[in-house]
Write a protein that holds these residues in place. Sequence first.
Motif, short mmCIF file in Angstrom:
data_model
loop_
_atom_site.label_atom_id
_atom_site.label_comp_id
_atom_site.label_asym_id
_atom_site.label_seq_id
_atom_site.Cartn_x
_atom_site.Cartn_y
_atom_site.Cartn_z
N THR A 150 12.65 9.08 -15.71
CA THR A 150 13.74 9.87 -16.30
C THR A 150 14.48 9.06 -17.34
O THR A 150 14.74 9.52 -18.45
N GLN A 151 14.81 7.81 -16.98
CA GLN A 151 15.47 6.94 -17.95
C GLN A 151 14.51 6.54 -19.06
O GLN A 151 14.91 6.42 -20.23
N GLY A 152 13.23 6.37 -18.74
CA GLY A 152 12.25 6.05 -19.76
C GLY A 152 12.14 7.16 -20.80
O GLY A 152 12.02 6.90 -22.00
N TRP A 153 12.20 8.41 -20.34
CA TRP A 153 12.15 9.56 -21.26
C TRP A 153 13.40 9.60 -22.12
O TRP A 153 13.32 9.84 -23.34
N ASP A 154 14.56 9.35 -21.54
CA ASP A 154 15.79 9.31 -22.32
C ASP A 154 15.70 8.22 -23.40
O ASP A 154 16.11 8.43 -24.55
N ALA A 155 15.14 7.07 -23.04
CA ALA A 155 14.98 5.99 -24.02
C ALA A 155 14.02 6.39 -25.13
O ALA A 155 14.24 6.08 -26.31
N ALA A 156 12.93 7.09 -24.78
CA ALA A 156 11.97 7.55 -25.78
C ALA A 156 12.61 8.54 -26.75
O ALA A 156 12.36 8.50 -27.96
N LEU A 157 13.44 9.43 -26.22
CA LEU A 157 14.14 10.38 -27.08
C LEU A 157 15.03 9.65 -28.09
O LEU A 157 15.04 9.99 -29.29
N ARG A 158 15.76 8.67 -27.64
CA ARG A 158 16.66 7.94 -28.53
C ARG A 158 15.87 7.09 -29.52
O ARG A 158 16.32 6.85 -30.64
N LEU A 159 14.70 6.64 -29.12
CA LEU A 159 13.85 5.86 -30.01
C LEU A 159 13.29 6.69 -31.16
O LEU A 159 13.19 6.21 -32.30
N LEU A 160 12.96 7.95 -30.88
CA LEU A 160 12.15 8.74 -31.81
C LEU A 160 12.83 9.95 -32.40
O LEU A 160 12.31 10.52 -33.37
N THR A 161 13.94 10.39 -31.84
CA THR A 161 14.55 11.64 -32.30
C THR A 161 16.02 11.47 -32.62
O THR A 161 16.68 10.55 -32.15
N GLN A 184 20.94 15.96 -26.23
CA GLN A 184 20.97 15.11 -27.43
C GLN A 184 20.81 15.92 -28.71
O GLN A 184 20.64 15.35 -29.80
N GLY A 185 20.88 17.25 -28.60
CA GLY A 185 20.78 18.10 -29.78
C GLY A 185 19.37 18.26 -30.31
O GLY A 185 19.17 18.59 -31.48
N VAL A 186 18.38 18.04 -29.45
CA VAL A 186 16.98 18.14 -29.84
C VAL A 186 16.41 19.45 -29.31
O VAL A 186 16.56 19.76 -28.13
N ARG A 187 15.77 20.19 -30.18
CA ARG A 187 15.22 21.50 -29.82
C ARG A 187 13.79 21.35 -29.32
O ARG A 187 12.99 20.62 -29.89
N SER A 188 13.45 22.01 -28.24
CA SER A 188 12.09 21.97 -27.71
C SER A 188 11.38 23.29 -27.99
O SER A 188 11.95 24.37 -27.86
N VAL A 189 10.13 23.19 -28.38
CA VAL A 189 9.30 24.35 -28.70
C VAL A 189 8.07 24.33 -27.81
O VAL A 189 7.41 23.29 -27.68
N PRO A 190 7.74 25.44 -27.15
CA PRO A 190 6.62 25.44 -26.21
C PRO A 190 5.26 25.43 -26.90
O PRO A 190 5.08 26.00 -27.97
N VAL A 191 4.31 24.76 -26.24
CA VAL A 191 2.91 24.74 -26.63
C VAL A 191 2.14 25.61 -25.65
O VAL A 191 2.37 25.53 -24.44
N LYS A 192 1.24 26.42 -26.16
CA LYS A 192 0.50 27.35 -25.31
C LYS A 192 -0.41 26.59 -24.34
O LYS A 192 -1.08 25.63 -24.71
N VAL A 193 -0.41 27.03 -23.07
CA VAL A 193 -1.22 26.40 -22.03
C VAL A 193 -1.96 27.46 -21.24
O VAL A 193 -1.62 28.65 -21.28
N ASP A 194 -2.98 27.02 -20.50
CA ASP A 194 -3.55 27.83 -19.43
C ASP A 194 -3.26 27.10 -18.13
O ASP A 194 -2.45 26.17 -18.10
N LEU A 195 -3.93 27.48 -17.04
CA LEU A 195 -3.62 26.87 -15.75
C LEU A 195 -4.10 25.43 -15.65
O LEU A 195 -3.73 24.72 -14.71
N GLU A 196 -4.88 24.95 -16.62
CA GLU A 196 -5.28 23.55 -16.65
C GLU A 196 -4.34 22.71 -17.49
O GLU A 196 -4.02 21.57 -17.13
#
Length: 511
Positions: A150-161, A184-196
């Motif tokens: 969770t903290q690693g993801w937060d760090a990645a967001l601050r690194l890249l966005t 952090q004011g970053v918008r997420s957009v979904p990518v199409k998936v199937d059950l895999e």
Amino acid sequence: MATNGTGSHAKTLPKAKDLWHHLSPEAVARRPSPLKTAFKYAIDPRIVSLGGGLPLPAYFPFETISATAPAAPFTLYNDPELSANAPIVEVEVDRYNRNQEPGMIPLATAMQYGQSDGCKPLLQWISEHTETVHHPPYSNWGCLMTVGNTQGWDAALRLLTSRGDTILAEEYTFSSAMEAAHAQGVRSVPVKVDLEGILAEKLDEQLTNWQGPKPKLLYTIPTGQNPTGGTLSPERRKAVYDVLSKHDIIIVEDEPYYFLQMDTYDPGTSATKLPSPPTAAQEPEKYNKFLSKLVTSYLSLDVDGRVLRLDSFSKVMAPGTRLGWIVAQDPFIERLTRQNEVSIQTPAGFSQAIVYSLLSKWGQNGYLDWLIELRKEYTHRRNVCLDALDKFFVQPSAHAPAGLTDVVEWKEPTAGMFFWLKLDARKHPLHGQLTPLQLEKRIYEAAIEHGILFIPGSWFRADQDPVDETVKPADDEEVSVFFRGTFATVPQDKLIEGVKLFAEVIGKEFL
């Protein structure tokens, strides 16, 4: 600087691509802390240091810390009495390690300031583990310790966005990760998936037709995906990687469930406890066989150096260790180290000291033994769950004389902790009067009233735009309602009971 790939393998590999242009303005602006640059002198035994604000280790109120843990051969028990008689290894860490015991980080070191990338011995152990499992295909990669993914993801967001940027994520994904981005004011957009998992062709089409600045990164949980339980095949991972390389997009590979991969499901196996894996003496190729069964990671495919891999001990030891690590190309690791210096400093010394001492006693192969035993246990729990789904949703019962196969669909999980139920909303008696979201809420509340908790699928939507549950679909095409369950949390009898209770709710609602 973090410890990176070593040995002849690393020396023969090319370096990663220069991807500095992906860094956020915040990450680029970070400078080394002047106090941290002086730390190398503070720990030099030839120098009398009056410069650093480091407490005297003699004043730490901890002389030793100790723990007991399972020892090989590993056998996990739910029964406390059986567990009490299992072989153990004793771990003890003291203040100064005056006896020069190998595999110990002294408390005087572990509990002190410094080492923002993590305690060096543990970091080296993690680097060797990463090389053994993933063989990153470029030379200048490194590891940095985190306080879990969770903290690693937060760090990645601050690194890249930066605020106003866009990221991609699976259509349904870990909701806390998306909330971290949203805050952090970053918008997420979904990518199409199937059950895999992710559909590479759809992703390529989406990015080719993208209007405006391209997304900064893809956030993905490719193994034992949360919430769907899907695991993307090596072939599809390669296709997704190629698409993102083509469009020059970073991949954040969040993999807390990577080692909870399972054998193929054999129906009707839940009544029989799976045997413990053979020892290395019985099967000399045991470790290579285990590693060969693991699905290819994005890190293993990463010829560009565009993957940030988030790893963690949370699901294979305990969440409370709050220990994880990031693997990435060295320039990214250096920027993340600067970020650690002014944020978390370093993961807790208690956790690093105890976990490293245990890993040292186990050794690299001993840790693989532990993971192999976990694989067996999670395979069994998955089997119990799937047998229960078959019994209560497929076979005729009092609440569903013809079964519920025309209402409910699922895919066999091959990793992780979760299973994902897809309900056909068109089969509900009130279809046309209730929207899918209203039906989802109705089922969720009915299940709670009936004594069972499943999590509604809409809670995991990657897009963050508010959804009006009263809005009906634009046409009569298939509409679905999803629910996430887990087979990891409760004892076997409760797991079976929970599936039965939810089947009763679905039967009452739809029939």
